[in-house]
Design a protein around this motif. Structure first.
Motif, PDB file in Angstrom:
ATOM      1  N   ASP A 122      24.761  37.646  16.135  1.00  0.00           N
ATOM      2  CA  ASP A 122      23.902  38.774  16.495  1.00  0.00           C
ATOM      3  C   ASP A 122      22.444  38.367  16.687  1.00  0.00           C
ATOM      4  O   ASP A 122      21.717  39.008  17.440  1.00  0.00           O
ATOM      5  N   GLU A 123      22.010  37.307  16.020  1.00  0.00           N
ATOM      6  CA  GLU A 123      20.634  36.844  16.149  1.00  0.00           C
ATOM      7  C   GLU A 123      20.317  36.354  17.564  1.00  0.00           C
ATOM      8  O   GLU A 123      19.163  36.244  17.947  1.00  0.00           O
ATOM      9  N   VAL A 124      21.339  36.033  18.326  1.00  0.00           N
ATOM     10  CA  VAL A 124      21.149  35.570  19.705  1.00  0.00           C
ATOM     11  C   VAL A 124      21.044  36.820  20.587  1.00  0.00           C
ATOM     12  O   VAL A 124      21.929  37.144  21.368  1.00  0.00           O
ATOM     13  N   TYR A 125      19.911  37.499  20.432  1.00  0.00           N
ATOM     14  CA  TYR A 125      19.673  38.778  21.112  1.00  0.00           C
ATOM     15  C   TYR A 125      19.610  38.628  22.626  1.00  0.00           C
ATOM     16  O   TYR A 125      19.793  39.582  23.357  1.00  0.00           O
ATOM     17  N   TYR A 126      19.347  37.442  23.101  1.00  0.00           N
ATOM     18  CA  TYR A 126      19.149  37.188  24.524  1.00  0.00           C
ATOM     19  C   TYR A 126      20.446  36.811  25.250  1.00  0.00           C
ATOM     20  O   TYR A 126      20.431  36.495  26.435  1.00  0.00           O
ATOM     21  N   GLU A 127      21.576  36.871  24.570  1.00  0.00           N
ATOM     22  CA  GLU A 127      22.835  36.430  25.174  1.00  0.00           C
ATOM     23  C   GLU A 127      23.251  37.326  26.336  1.00  0.00           C
ATOM     24  O   GLU A 127      23.269  38.549  26.235  1.00  0.00           O
ATOM     25  N   LEU A 128      23.578  36.686  27.434  1.00  0.00           N
ATOM     26  CA  LEU A 128      24.153  37.351  28.603  1.00  0.00           C
ATOM     27  C   LEU A 128      25.366  36.518  29.002  1.00  0.00           C
ATOM     28  O   LEU A 128      25.244  35.522  29.717  1.00  0.00           O
ATOM     29  N   THR A 129      26.527  36.877  28.479  1.00  0.00           N
ATOM     30  CA  THR A 129      27.754  36.138  28.765  1.00  0.00           C
ATOM     31  C   THR A 129      28.708  37.047  29.528  1.00  0.00           C
ATOM     32  O   THR A 129      29.025  38.149  29.073  1.00  0.00           O
ATOM     33  N   LEU A 130      29.141  36.574  30.681  1.00  0.00           N
ATOM     34  CA  LEU A 130      30.095  37.302  31.517  1.00  0.00           C
ATOM     35  C   LEU A 130      31.369  36.481  31.680  1.00  0.00           C
ATOM     36  O   LEU A 130      31.308  35.264  31.864  1.00  0.00           O
ATOM     37  N   VAL A 131      32.492  37.152  31.606  1.00  0.00           N
ATOM     38  CA  VAL A 131      33.774  36.554  31.951  1.00  0.00           C
ATOM     39  C   VAL A 131      34.185  37.178  33.276  1.00  0.00           C
ATOM     40  O   VAL A 131      34.028  38.388  33.481  1.00  0.00           O
ATOM     41  N   CYS A 132      34.695  36.356  34.173  1.00  0.00           N
ATOM     42  CA  CYS A 132      35.124  36.873  35.472  1.00  0.00           C
ATOM     43  C   CYS A 132      36.276  36.021  36.003  1.00  0.00           C
ATOM     44  O   CYS A 132      36.662  35.022  35.405  1.00  0.00           O
ATOM     45  N   ARG A 133      36.805  36.484  37.123  1.00  0.00           N
ATOM     46  CA  ARG A 133      37.903  35.775  37.763  1.00  0.00           C
ATOM     47  C   ARG A 133      37.523  35.443  39.192  1.00  0.00           C
ATOM     48  O   ARG A 133      36.631  36.060  39.776  1.00  0.00           O
ATOM     49  N   ARG A 134      38.244  34.526  39.723  1.00  0.00           N
ATOM     50  CA  ARG A 134      38.085  34.116  41.111  1.00  0.00           C
ATOM     51  C   ARG A 134      38.713  35.174  42.014  1.00  0.00           C
ATOM     52  O   ARG A 134      39.816  35.650  41.750  1.00  0.00           O
ATOM     53  N   LYS A 135      38.003  35.553  43.062  1.00  0.00           N
ATOM     54  CA  LYS A 135      38.594  36.467  44.046  1.00  0.00           C
ATOM     55  C   LYS A 135      39.712  35.723  44.784  1.00  0.00           C
ATOM     56  O   LYS A 135      39.640  34.512  44.979  1.00  0.00           O
ATOM     57  N   SER A 136      40.712  36.461  45.189  1.00  0.00           N
ATOM     58  CA  SER A 136      41.810  35.859  45.961  1.00  0.00           C
ATOM     59  C   SER A 136      41.292  35.381  47.307  1.00  0.00           C
ATOM     60  O   SER A 136      40.381  35.964  47.889  1.00  0.00           O
ATOM     61  N   ASP A 137      41.895  34.301  47.790  1.00  0.00           N
ATOM     62  CA  ASP A 137      41.523  33.810  49.118  1.00  0.00           C
ATOM     63  C   ASP A 137      41.969  34.821  50.146  1.00  0.00           C
ATOM     64  O   ASP A 137      43.032  35.437  50.043  1.00  0.00           O
ATOM     65  N   VAL A 138      41.138  34.987  51.133  1.00  0.00           N
ATOM     66  CA  VAL A 138      41.448  35.959  52.194  1.00  0.00           C
ATOM     67  C   VAL A 138      42.094  35.258  53.361  1.00  0.00           C
ATOM     68  O   VAL A 138      41.837  34.169  53.692  1.00  0.00           O
TER      69      VAL A 138
END
Length: 176
Positions: free
Chosen positions: A160-176
């Motif tokens: 919690d002390e790491v107030y500046y954390e911006l962590t995102l989890v994401c996935r790869r978009k499918s190839d078109v």
């Protein structure tokens, strides 16, 4: 396969740790692969990584390198793989900095430590210990979306002390 890009001092067991510096002075050991995100391709085949962790990678790169490195991550990430991106939440840091511009911790989060945390000569490390770009959740999602990622979820992996954390989890978009 799990890749830890720009591992720095965060060497992860069970992962392949890549970094531009062979071993940071306070790291438990050196990285597994020397890799310069500004110019090197990720040295693994297309679709070979199930997980990629890029902790504080983009903030250490000038913006002109972001598209290249994100396209490389997308290339090596499997179609069902996940990318976790950790950056400094500049909205949180800047509000504190504006309240107290002499707060050295905020200054380091904005501009990097620039080698100041290393005792002795820092010349070989200072180049890589600067912050070149900051993000809000919106700007980070925009950059990731532009480079073929989606399904963003903000998570917390630090104390919690790491107030500046911006962590995102994401996935790869499918190839078109």
């Amino acid at each position: 396969m799990k890749l830890n890009l720009a591992s720095g001092t965060n060497i992860r067991d069970g992962w392949i740790n890549l970094d531009v510096v062979p071993r940071w002075p306070t790291a438990p050991r050196g990285c597994d692969v020397i890799w310069d995100a500004r110019k090197d391709v990720i040295p693994f085949p297309d679709g070979s990584a199930d997980e990629v962790y890029a902790g504080y990678l983009l903030l250490h790169l000038a913006p002109q390198h972001h598209d290249f490195v994100l396209q490389e991550i997308r290339r090596v990430l499997s179609s069902s793989g996940t990318l976790m991106v950790g950056e400094v939440d500049m909205r949180a840091v800047m509000s504190l900095y504006l309240e107290d511009p002499f707060n050295s911790r905020c200054s380091e989060l904005i501009w990097g430590e620039q080698g100041n945390w290393i005792n002795g000569d820092t010349s070989e490390y200072a180049e890589f210990d600067k912050h070149c770009q900051g993000f809000t959740q919106e700007t980070l999602e925009y950059l990731l979306d532009k480079n073929g990622f989606h399904d963003f979820m903000r998570i917390k992996i630090h104390a919690d002390e790491v107030y500046y954390e911006l962590t995102l989890v994401c996935r790869r978009k499918s190839d078109v």
